[in-house]
Enzyme design. Sequence first.
Site, PDB file in Angstrom:
ATOM      1  N   CYS A  34       0.842  -1.207   0.000  1.00 12.50           N
ATOM      2  CA  CYS A  34       0.000   0.000   0.000  1.00 12.50           C
ATOM      3  C   CYS A  34       0.876   1.255   0.000  1.00 12.50           C
ATOM      4  CB  CYS A  34      -0.910  -0.026   1.228  1.00 12.50           C
ATOM      5  SG  CYS A  34      -1.739   1.524   1.603  1.00 12.50           S
ATOM      6  N   CYS A  37       0.104   3.832   2.762  1.00 14.57           N
ATOM      7  CA  CYS A  37       0.562   3.322   4.058  1.00 14.57           C
ATOM      8  C   CYS A  37       2.027   3.693   4.295  1.00 14.57           C
ATOM      9  CB  CYS A  37       0.424   1.805   4.129  1.00 14.57           C
ATOM     10  SG  CYS A  37      -1.266   1.189   3.991  1.00 14.57           S
TER      11      CYS A  37
END
Length: 278
Positions: A34, A37
């Site tokens: 991600c 993230c």
Amino acid sequence: MGTSVDVNSENFMAEVAEKSFEKPVLVDFFAQWCGPCQLLKPMLEKLVQEHDVVLAKVDIDRSPDLANTYRVEGVPDVRVVMQGKMYSGFVGVLPEPQLKDFVTQLSAFYAQLGSKSELELSLESVQQQIAEGNIPAAKEQLAQLRQQYPDNAAIAVFSASFLISLDELGEAERVLAPISEGMEGFPQAEALRNLIYLKLDSAKPYTHELDEPFFQAVQATLAANYETALQGFLQILNQDRKYREDGARKAMLMIFDLLGDEHPLTKEYRRKLTSALY
């Protein structure tokens, strides 16, 4: 000031649930693949170093059980855990100033949540004096608190209970006198008044075979050994409902008022009392 830790199902309780009773915990559900993230992670790690906050990082691919348990649908998903309870935080990446405000406000809120009022600290000081046997200092401090908070029923009830334990019954009655029906603290005050009457009765000669066990239960009540007292009164009630005009039942209700409806002993012995009566 804060700490950052990798969390999985094995250490979640210790690092998140248990730690949340000491300081707020930010749980960052993330994934290695991600992109957002990876942007958020260093910002969070930097901020927790500036605040007394724990950052618990959960890789959802390595801990899918935690992701399922907490219904993580997208990452990054940041949750807040305080006092063992998990709350929503935010999903996605916040701008750094907004993220900083979020962590700062969380830290301040938790500090306020755990703080105690001046009155609470004063009562703790009195309890410490009593535990150490410094009775004159405890009496003086309680007298000052009653002057400072003349309308506070909790202080009056606490003071009266303490005075009864010292056998200063007249002074206890004086302290309780302003608390009348309909006022906050009345059930506890009335229970203490009844306890004073029972203590006075205990000095009279015994004329009934149940007098001795009854007043032993009264003494247990005075010593705050409430479970022993409730057991004693319940035994008497099972033997003779008419004794002292249903005195054992009334004494149990008196203890329930002292302890409050939510106390475990109140809940347990209300059930036992109901079973004994019906």
